[in-house]
Design an enzyme around this catalytic site. Structure first.
Site, PDB file in Angstrom:
ATOM      1  N   ASP A  15      89.674  59.479  -5.095  1.00  0.00           N
ATOM      2  CA  ASP A  15      89.171  59.714  -6.444  1.00  0.00           C
ATOM      3  C   ASP A  15      87.790  60.362  -6.318  1.00  0.00           C
ATOM      4  OD1 ASP A  15      88.952  59.358  -9.319  1.00  0.00           O
ATOM      5  OD2 ASP A  15      87.622  57.672  -8.887  1.00  0.00           O
ATOM      6  N   ALA A  17      84.572  60.371  -9.263  1.00  0.00           N
ATOM      7  CA  ALA A  17      83.492  59.535  -9.821  1.00  0.00           C
ATOM      8  C   ALA A  17      83.743  58.059  -9.535  1.00  0.00           C
ATOM      9  CB  ALA A  17      83.382  59.758 -11.327  1.00  0.00           C
ATOM     10  N   LYS A  56      91.077  62.338 -19.710  1.00  0.00           N
ATOM     11  CA  LYS A  56      90.069  62.107 -20.748  1.00  0.00           C
ATOM     12  C   LYS A  56      90.633  62.122 -22.169  1.00  0.00           C
ATOM     13  CE  LYS A  56      87.335  61.529 -17.405  1.00  0.00           C
ATOM     14  NZ  LYS A  56      87.451  60.204 -16.790  1.00  0.00           N
ATOM     15  N   ASP A 189      88.508  53.581  -7.777  1.00  0.00           N
ATOM     16  CA  ASP A 189      87.737  52.473  -8.353  1.00  0.00           C
ATOM     17  C   ASP A 189      88.283  52.017  -9.697  1.00  0.00           C
ATOM     18  OD1 ASP A 189      85.459  53.720 -10.608  1.00  0.00           O
ATOM     19  OD2 ASP A 189      86.607  55.080  -9.363  1.00  0.00           O
TER      20      ASP A 189
END
EC number: 3.11.1.1
Length: 275
Positions: A15, A17, A56, A189
């Protein structure tokens, strides 16, 4: 031709960010708050973090489906948010995100060293993100100036379905020329990112402290008292429980030990789908 289990890892799908860049995953979170604010709708940082890892547009749709957020929207506009309203918020989110992404582009401590070590073992570096390509292009450029370039990048709008669907992870498998998904490990994460890896048939590693779940800067993480950190780890492990990651570690800096363990398990004939 006969099938044989892979004996070692061939690729790590990372991933962005909260995993390799932007400790605490602040770039997308703050922009969600600001985008909603431009429509006079308040969204808290905690609410904004909830669906993190999704594409998003889907993230904004999920936020709008929260009863509390939908009610705030109704008070302003006289209706609950439609898909067209979600698109309007998304279209405001995008330029804000592109404008401010550089503020949170620093590499996570240990990332470069770990990635170099993986490459030294012949492991290819794939990557994917909940960011659309327009944002990812800038993220990739910023990361390159800091010394990190993935072998392949898949943005959320480059596949039919983003996370938690497996399409982005599998697109990396194809592009990197990997012959077995069981020879891949997905590192993320967020829960949608772990589900993505699971559904793609890969090994999965959840990062508990560098990203969205803890939501602190690196300095804030390092400053936590040992009992507080232990309590936070316990809380975050519970958040990931239903997605069934194979491993949970604090940050990417802890990854080499996990890679070694996965290779040992593969050599013994273990497969990620059976665990």
């Amino acid at each position: 031709m006969n099938y044989s289990n892979p004996s070692q890892l061939q690729a790590a799908i990372l991933d962005w960010a909260g995993t390799v860049v932007d400790f605490g995953s602040f770039a997308p979170t703050q922009i969600f708050v600001e985008a909603f604010a431009e429509f006079d709708v308040q969204v808290s940082i905690e609410e904004a973090r909830g669906p993190m890892g999704m594409g998003k547009w889907d993230h904004i749709r999920t936020l709008c489906d929260l009863p509390e957020v939908a009610e705030r929207y109704r008070k302003v506009f006289g209706r609950t948010p439609t898909d067209a309203d979600v698109t309007a918020i998304y279209e405001r989110f995008m330029p804000l995100q592109i404008e401010k992404i550089a503020e949170h582009s620093a590499l996570i401590p240990g990332a470069l060293e770990v990635i170099a070590k993986l490459r030294g073992q012949g492991i290819k570096i794939g990557s994917c993100s909940g960011y659309p390509k327009q944002v990812m292009d800038k993220v990739v450029t910023l990361a390159a100036t800091n010394g990190y370039t993935a072998d392949h990048v898949v943005a959320t709008d480059e596949v039919p379905n983003g996370r938690p669907w497996p399409a982005q992870a599998l697109a990396n498998v194809i592009a990197l020329g990997i012959d077995d998904v069981a020879a891949c490990v997905k590192i993320d994460d967020t829960v949608p990112g772990i589900l993505e890896g699971r559904r793609a048939g890969m090994w999965t590693v959840a990062l508990t402290c560098s990203g969205n779940a803890l939501g602190l800067t690196y300095e804030g993480y390092r400053a936590l008292a040992s009992d507080t950190l232990a309590s936070e780890r316990k809380r975050i492990h519970k958040l990931f429980e239903a997605s069934r990651p194979h491993y949970l570690i604090d940050t990417i800096a802890d990854l080499p030990q996990v890679i070694a363990d996965i290779n040992q398990r593969l050599a013994r004939g273990e497969m990620p789908q059976g665990n």
